[in-house]
Scaffold this motif. Sequence first.
Motif, PDB file in Angstrom:
ATOM      1  N   GLY A   1      30.173  90.014  40.743  1.00  0.00           N
ATOM      2  CA  GLY A   1      29.707  88.917  39.897  1.00  0.00           C
ATOM      3  C   GLY A   1      30.289  88.905  38.498  1.00  0.00           C
ATOM      4  N   TYR A   2      30.972  89.975  38.098  1.00  0.00           N
ATOM      5  CA  TYR A   2      31.579  90.042  36.769  1.00  0.00           C
ATOM      6  C   TYR A   2      32.924  89.319  36.805  1.00  0.00           C
ATOM      7  N   VAL A   3      33.139  88.418  35.840  1.00  0.00           N
ATOM      8  CA  VAL A   3      34.400  87.683  35.736  1.00  0.00           C
ATOM      9  C   VAL A   3      34.823  87.692  34.271  1.00  0.00           C
ATOM     10  N   SER A   4      36.075  88.073  34.030  1.00  0.00           N
ATOM     11  CA  SER A   4      36.614  88.094  32.677  1.00  0.00           C
ATOM     12  C   SER A   4      37.904  87.282  32.673  1.00  0.00           C
ATOM     13  N   THR A   5      37.932  86.219  31.866  1.00  0.00           N
ATOM     14  CA  THR A   5      39.080  85.323  31.815  1.00  0.00           C
ATOM     15  C   THR A   5      39.760  85.453  30.455  1.00  0.00           C
ATOM     16  N   ASP A   6      40.969  86.007  30.448  1.00  0.00           N
ATOM     17  CA  ASP A   6      41.731  86.079  29.209  1.00  0.00           C
ATOM     18  C   ASP A   6      42.270  84.685  28.900  1.00  0.00           C
TER      19      ASP A   6
ATOM     20  N   VAL B   1      36.699  84.951  27.943  1.00  0.00           N
ATOM     21  CA  VAL B   1      35.368  84.509  28.331  1.00  0.00           C
ATOM     22  C   VAL B   1      34.902  85.434  29.442  1.00  0.00           C
ATOM     23  N   ASN B   2      33.760  86.075  29.224  1.00  0.00           N
ATOM     24  CA  ASN B   2      33.195  86.962  30.238  1.00  0.00           C
ATOM     25  C   ASN B   2      31.912  86.370  30.800  1.00  0.00           C
ATOM     26  N   VAL B   3      31.764  86.475  32.104  1.00  0.00           N
ATOM     27  CA  VAL B   3      30.517  86.129  32.772  1.00  0.00           C
ATOM     28  C   VAL B   3      29.905  87.437  33.245  1.00  0.00           C
ATOM     29  N   PHE B   4      28.709  87.740  32.712  1.00  0.00           N
ATOM     30  CA  PHE B   4      27.997  88.967  33.052  1.00  0.00           C
ATOM     31  C   PHE B   4      26.910  88.647  34.073  1.00  0.00           C
ATOM     32  N   PRO B   5      26.984  89.220  35.267  1.00  0.00           N
ATOM     33  CA  PRO B   5      25.895  89.026  36.224  1.00  0.00           C
ATOM     34  C   PRO B   5      24.679  89.822  35.767  1.00  0.00           C
ATOM     35  N   PRO B   6      23.520  89.529  36.313  1.00  0.00           N
ATOM     36  CA  PRO B   6      22.363  90.373  35.997  1.00  0.00           C
ATOM     37  C   PRO B   6      22.664  91.834  36.336  1.00  0.00           C
ATOM     38  N   ASP B   7      22.192  92.757  35.477  1.00  0.00           N
ATOM     39  CA  ASP B   7      22.392  94.186  35.752  1.00  0.00           C
ATOM     40  C   ASP B   7      21.830  94.568  37.115  1.00  0.00           C
TER      41      ASP B   7
ATOM     42  N   VAL C   1      27.647  83.709  22.362  1.00  0.00           N
ATOM     43  CA  VAL C   1      26.942  83.481  23.620  1.00  0.00           C
ATOM     44  C   VAL C   1      26.934  81.986  23.912  1.00  0.00           C
ATOM     45  N   LEU C   2      27.562  81.618  25.030  1.00  0.00           N
ATOM     46  CA  LEU C   2      27.613  80.216  25.435  1.00  0.00           C
ATOM     47  C   LEU C   2      26.430  79.827  26.302  1.00  0.00           C
ATOM     48  N   ASP C   3      26.022  80.749  27.177  1.00  0.00           N
ATOM     49  CA  ASP C   3      24.986  80.420  28.154  1.00  0.00           C
ATOM     50  C   ASP C   3      24.249  81.695  28.556  1.00  0.00           C
ATOM     51  N   GLY C   4      22.948  81.582  28.757  1.00  0.00           N
ATOM     52  CA  GLY C   4      22.163  82.704  29.232  1.00  0.00           C
ATOM     53  C   GLY C   4      21.663  83.594  28.110  1.00  0.00           C
ATOM     54  N   GLU C   5      21.313  84.802  28.492  1.00  0.00           N
ATOM     55  CA  GLU C   5      20.753  85.787  27.566  1.00  0.00           C
ATOM     56  C   GLU C   5      21.376  87.140  27.876  1.00  0.00           C
ATOM     57  N   ILE C   6      21.755  87.870  26.842  1.00  0.00           N
ATOM     58  CA  ILE C   6      22.359  89.183  27.013  1.00  0.00           C
ATOM     59  C   ILE C   6      21.861  90.103  25.911  1.00  0.00           C
TER      60      ILE C   6
ATOM     61  N   VAL D   1      29.757  84.731  27.741  1.00  0.00           N
ATOM     62  CA  VAL D   1      30.012  85.107  26.353  1.00  0.00           C
ATOM     63  C   VAL D   1      31.509  84.993  26.066  1.00  0.00           C
ATOM     64  N   VAL D   2      31.863  84.356  24.947  1.00  0.00           N
ATOM     65  CA  VAL D   2      33.235  84.331  24.455  1.00  0.00           C
ATOM     66  C   VAL D   2      33.399  85.531  23.528  1.00  0.00           C
ATOM     67  N   PHE D   3      34.474  86.277  23.716  1.00  0.00           N
ATOM     68  CA  PHE D   3      34.793  87.414  22.854  1.00  0.00           C
ATOM     69  C   PHE D   3      36.143  87.193  22.195  1.00  0.00           C
ATOM     70  N   VAL D   4      36.198  87.445  20.885  1.00  0.00           N
ATOM     71  CA  VAL D   4      37.456  87.511  20.154  1.00  0.00           C
ATOM     72  C   VAL D   4      37.541  88.938  19.628  1.00  0.00           C
ATOM     73  N   LEU D   5      38.529  89.700  20.112  1.00  0.00           N
ATOM     74  CA  LEU D   5      38.728  91.076  19.676  1.00  0.00           C
ATOM     75  C   LEU D   5      39.930  91.129  18.741  1.00  0.00           C
ATOM     76  N   ILE D   6      39.727  91.741  17.577  1.00  0.00           N
ATOM     77  CA  ILE D   6      40.789  91.872  16.587  1.00  0.00           C
ATOM     78  C   ILE D   6      41.042  93.362  16.387  1.00  0.00           C
ATOM     79  N   ASP D   7      42.302  93.763  16.518  1.00  0.00           N
ATOM     80  CA  ASP D   7      42.660  95.165  16.358  1.00  0.00           C
ATOM     81  C   ASP D   7      42.161  95.677  15.010  1.00  0.00           C
ATOM     82  N   GLY D   8      41.629  96.890  15.006  1.00  0.00           N
ATOM     83  CA  GLY D   8      41.107  97.486  13.783  1.00  0.00           C
ATOM     84  C   GLY D   8      41.500  98.949  13.667  1.00  0.00           C
ATOM     85  N   LYS D   9      41.085  99.556  12.578  1.00  0.00           N
ATOM     86  CA  LYS D   9      41.328 100.983  12.350  1.00  0.00           C
ATOM     87  C   LYS D   9      40.131 101.539  11.613  1.00  0.00           C
ATOM     88  N   TYR D  10      39.545 102.612  12.159  1.00  0.00           N
ATOM     89  CA  TYR D  10      38.422 103.254  11.491  1.00  0.00           C
ATOM     90  C   TYR D  10      38.878 103.849  10.168  1.00  0.00           C
ATOM     91  N   GLU D  11      38.065 103.671   9.122  1.00  0.00           N
ATOM     92  CA  GLU D  11      38.331 104.375   7.879  1.00  0.00           C
ATOM     93  C   GLU D  11      38.218 105.863   8.155  1.00  0.00           C
TER      94      GLU D  11
END
Length: 191
Positions: free
Chosen positions: A34-39, A75-81, A128-133, A169-179
């Motif tokens: 049920g998990y779907v991740s669309t880049d 965009v990730n679709v998370f099925p119920p745990d 979060v586009l739809d549902g609850e997480i 859920v839509v995710f935007v990940l930006i490369d980072g560096k820990y201080e």
Amino acid sequence: MVRRVVTGHDANGKAIVLSDGPSPFIHTTPLRPGYVSTDIFRTLETPASIAGETAETTLGPRRQLPTPRGSVIRVNVFPPDRGSLDGMDVTTSSQLFESLGNPAGHTYAASGRHPLMHRTETIDYAIVLDGEITMLLDDSEVVLRAGDILVQCGTNHAWSNRSDAPATVVFVLIDGKYEDDLAQRLPSGHG
């Protein structure tokens, strides 16, 4: 299926639509039914290169993280745990993160809190586009619903869908560096 529209420029510099259709990279895994991740798109550096005809940036092996100084939107679709994570052990969880392209970020063995606990050296915008997480942290959690936006700053976390319906859920990940001082305080193998 997520519709993706990408713009660009013609030979005269006029703005045009380069592509309009389903996003070409969709990741699923039998390890989490049920998990779907669309880049949707990736940038490979900052500042991002803007070309007349943008090349396809999502194809190739699955990569959870952006490239150095890059970004990714998905965009990730998370099925119920319940039903998709039942009985998931540390080994299966490790295999799941390997299938996502981020085996080093997996922290479940150390934390034991949730099979999908992980840490990424990124700033993430979660919309979060739809549902609850529920986003789990080391010792706390926050429930998010459609319309909520969370900014995740390199923390150890997991996404848990405790409802009976999928969450999108839509995710935007930006490369980072820990201080340096923070990196020294993180448990070893922080991802």
